[in-house]
Design a protein around this motif. Sequence first.
Motif, PDB file in Angstrom:
ATOM      1  N   UNK A 182       0.811  -1.210   0.000  1.00 43.48           N
ATOM      2  CA  UNK A 182       0.000   0.000   0.000  1.00 43.48           C
ATOM      3  C   UNK A 182       0.850   1.268   0.000  1.00 43.48           C
ATOM      4  N   UNK A 183       2.166   1.127   0.141  1.00 39.76           N
ATOM      5  CA  UNK A 183       3.058   2.284   0.067  1.00 39.76           C
ATOM      6  C   UNK A 183       3.351   2.686  -1.382  1.00 39.76           C
ATOM      7  N   UNK A 184       2.779   1.955  -2.331  1.00 34.79           N
ATOM      8  CA  UNK A 184       2.955   2.282  -3.739  1.00 34.79           C
ATOM      9  C   UNK A 184       4.203   1.714  -4.363  1.00 34.79           C
ATOM     10  N   UNK A 185       4.883   0.836  -3.667  1.00 34.73           N
ATOM     11  CA  UNK A 185       6.115   0.252  -4.179  1.00 34.73           C
ATOM     12  C   UNK A 185       5.853  -1.156  -4.726  1.00 34.73           C
ATOM     13  N   UNK A 186       6.368  -1.418  -5.912  1.00 38.34           N
ATOM     14  CA  UNK A 186       6.262  -2.743  -6.539  1.00 38.34           C
ATOM     15  C   UNK A 186       7.657  -3.190  -6.953  1.00 38.34           C
ATOM     16  N   UNK A 187       8.035  -4.386  -6.550  1.00 36.33           N
ATOM     17  CA  UNK A 187       9.358  -4.907  -6.885  1.00 36.33           C
ATOM     18  C   UNK A 187       9.223  -6.306  -7.473  1.00 36.33           C
ATOM     19  N   UNK A 188      10.088  -6.608  -8.420  1.00 35.13           N
ATOM     20  CA  UNK A 188      10.092  -7.930  -9.046  1.00 35.13           C
ATOM     21  C   UNK A 188      11.525  -8.320  -9.385  1.00 35.13           C
ATOM     22  N   UNK A 189      11.779  -9.618  -9.406  1.00 33.31           N
ATOM     23  CA  UNK A 189      13.111 -10.103  -9.748  1.00 33.31           C
ATOM     24  C   UNK A 189      13.016 -11.472 -10.408  1.00 33.31           C
ATOM     25  N   UNK A 190      14.024 -11.783 -11.184  1.00 28.12           N
ATOM     26  CA  UNK A 190      14.147 -13.088 -11.829  1.00 28.12           C
ATOM     27  C   UNK A 190      15.540 -13.623 -11.550  1.00 28.12           C
ATOM     28  N   UNK A 191      15.616 -14.818 -11.003  1.00 32.56           N
ATOM     29  CA  UNK A 191      16.889 -15.470 -10.705  1.00 32.56           C
ATOM     30  C   UNK A 191      17.056 -16.640 -11.667  1.00 32.56           C
ATOM     31  N   UNK A 192      18.141 -16.610 -12.427  1.00 35.80           N
ATOM     32  CA  UNK A 192      18.370 -17.614 -13.468  1.00 35.80           C
ATOM     33  C   UNK A 192      19.745 -18.250 -13.295  1.00 35.80           C
ATOM     34  N   UNK A 193      19.765 -19.566 -13.171  1.00 36.52           N
ATOM     35  CA  UNK A 193      21.029 -20.297 -13.157  1.00 36.52           C
ATOM     36  C   UNK A 193      21.413 -20.579 -14.604  1.00 36.52           C
ATOM     37  N   UNK A 194      22.458 -19.912 -15.085  1.00 37.05           N
ATOM     38  CA  UNK A 194      22.832 -20.018 -16.494  1.00 37.05           C
ATOM     39  C   UNK A 194      23.887 -21.078 -16.736  1.00 37.05           C
ATOM     40  N   UNK A 195      24.578 -21.502 -15.665  1.00 42.30           N
ATOM     41  CA  UNK A 195      25.600 -22.540 -15.755  1.00 42.30           C
ATOM     42  C   UNK A 195      25.861 -23.027 -14.341  1.00 42.30           C
ATOM     43  N   UNK A 196      26.513 -24.177 -14.184  1.00 33.91           N
ATOM     44  CA  UNK A 196      26.833 -24.642 -12.836  1.00 33.91           C
ATOM     45  C   UNK A 196      27.581 -23.578 -12.032  1.00 33.91           C
ATOM     46  N   UNK A 197      27.060 -23.220 -10.850  1.00 31.39           N
ATOM     47  CA  UNK A 197      27.645 -22.224  -9.941  1.00 31.39           C
ATOM     48  C   UNK A 197      27.667 -20.817 -10.527  1.00 31.39           C
ATOM     49  N   UNK A 198      26.835 -20.553 -11.532  1.00 26.84           N
ATOM     50  CA  UNK A 198      26.736 -19.223 -12.116  1.00 26.84           C
ATOM     51  C   UNK A 198      25.272 -18.789 -12.126  1.00 26.84           C
ATOM     52  N   UNK A 199      24.981 -17.701 -11.394  1.00 24.62           N
ATOM     53  CA  UNK A 199      23.601 -17.245 -11.223  1.00 24.62           C
ATOM     54  C   UNK A 199      23.464 -15.800 -11.676  1.00 24.62           C
TER      55      UNK A 199
END
Length: 221
Positions: A182-199
């Motif tokens: 209700x404070x008017x803040x919207x946050x979004x994120x995407x976490x993608x593992x692209x290779x072993x031990x690489x995010x």
Amino acid sequence: MTPTLSTEYDSGAGFSLDKLEFSGKDSTVKTETSLVGGSVPDGLKLEFKGDTTSNGTLGCVYESDVVTAEASLDIIDVKSAAVSFCTGSGSTTFGGSADLTLDGKGPALSDYSVGVAHSVAGTCSGSVVLKNKLANADVTLGYSALADIDLGAQLAWPSNAVSFGGSYACNKNTTMKFKAGTDGNIAASVKQTVAPKTVLVGMLNLDSSKTPSFGGSITIG
């Protein structure tokens, strides 16, 4: 950038130097040590954290199957102390904390809080925390019965501010998260593992009173 040098040491006999840090900017030395076992009773851990400027805290932590309790004392000015505990049975947990002001008149309560939490495995969870001498409350709810989806909400009283969010595991390599309030803040994120031990993480933040912001990070190893 401030140059720093830090190290740690474990004697193997209960005493540990958890942090010894030297800061080149102002020649500050920070120290964190702990002691367990030996002459210290089972379940008890003694700690010290301080630096060469004006900070020094002596603390202890006690853990058993029934309760976890902590206490700390400012040993530089000897003007404040804090205690807390947590106990529970099954899926219900109860805890509390108190901050003390120390002066010539004896200890006085400067703040205290209590809370209780309950969970149903694989279905839902909830908690209520009363803080600021019980003048404020945070109510938190969580729902996890849906496959790959977690949902949550929080209500703050007496401001009646509400926030909610969730996460969705699209597949084993991709997780999406969002949060709005209700404070008017919207946050979004995407976490993608692209290779072993690489995010790779991408973030978006929208605020009704500010310019939208974007960001990202990559972690290797």
